[in-house]
Design an enzyme around this catalytic site. Sequence first.
Site, PDB file in Angstrom:
ATOM      1  CB  ILE A  14       0.509   7.756  13.460  1.00 51.85           C
ATOM      2  CG1 ILE A  14      -0.055   9.033  14.098  1.00 51.85           C
ATOM      3  CG2 ILE A  14      -0.391   7.309  12.315  1.00 51.85           C
ATOM      4  CD1 ILE A  14      -0.071  10.230  13.171  1.00 51.85           C
ATOM      5  CD  GLN A 144       6.740  21.256  10.129  1.00 49.04           C
ATOM      6  OE1 GLN A 144       5.592  21.295   9.666  1.00 49.04           O
ATOM      7  NE2 GLN A 144       7.092  20.350  11.030  1.00 49.04           N
ATOM      8  CE1 TYR A 147       6.716  15.650   8.249  1.00 42.58           C
ATOM      9  CE2 TYR A 147       5.137  17.460   8.226  1.00 42.58           C
ATOM     10  CZ  TYR A 147       5.442  16.130   8.493  1.00 42.58           C
ATOM     11  OH  TYR A 147       4.475  15.300   9.006  1.00 42.58           O
TER      12      TYR A 147
END
Length: 241
Positions: A14, A144, A147
């Site tokens: 990205i 996660q 995260y």
Amino acid sequence: MSRVALVTGGTRGIGAAIALALRNANYKVAASYSVNDEAADRFKAETNIPVFKFDVSDASSSMSGISAVEAELGLIDILVNNAGITCDGMFHKMTYEQWSAVIRTDLDSMFTCTRPVIEGMRERGFGRIIIISSINGQKGHVGQVNYCAAKAGVIGFAKALAQENANKGVTVNVIAPGYIATDMVKAIPENVLKSKILPLIPVGRLGEAEEIARSVVYLAADEAGFITGSTLSINGGQFMS
């Protein structure tokens, strides 16, 4: 004179798409990276976008790296905080090292990369800070916790910083991508993609990195000055808030 943009984690995935889109929109662009020299060299050769190696999780490294960018290209007007890592695992088995590595890279980098440029943006009366979060920072995801905590944290960071700088011509916004067709996602076995991931996405496909990049170009523009403190979800309808 072209405005200067820095994209952290800007040589792959990205980030690379964002750096290229900003360059094509006539910004002077720098891309940072921290580990993969081969990918960075290839990106520079293919795009002619200068690359700078520094560790966004470290304040001293970030300060030196940003100083190098500004010495070569000029004062930074647009900062895209894109750099991030994952270190997944169930929380009851997660080590502090797994937790800390993700928090330092994905959340502490909001300070280490933004603090060196924010005063200059305020003084010049213009700045664009664009942060790449994640759908999982909005809805959470099993395995996660580290995260998701970091990616949710950047949304709070953006909302507060946007309020502090709104009257100085500096906007702060977040983009929260869903499943994007990067190398990491495309490495998922095809049967898993088709049976477990794509059915969750109402538009029925993965997103493209270029779709995220076009949104960054829009938010970076002078004409986007009335948009600040916002989170733009680009996830094909998978999560709506």
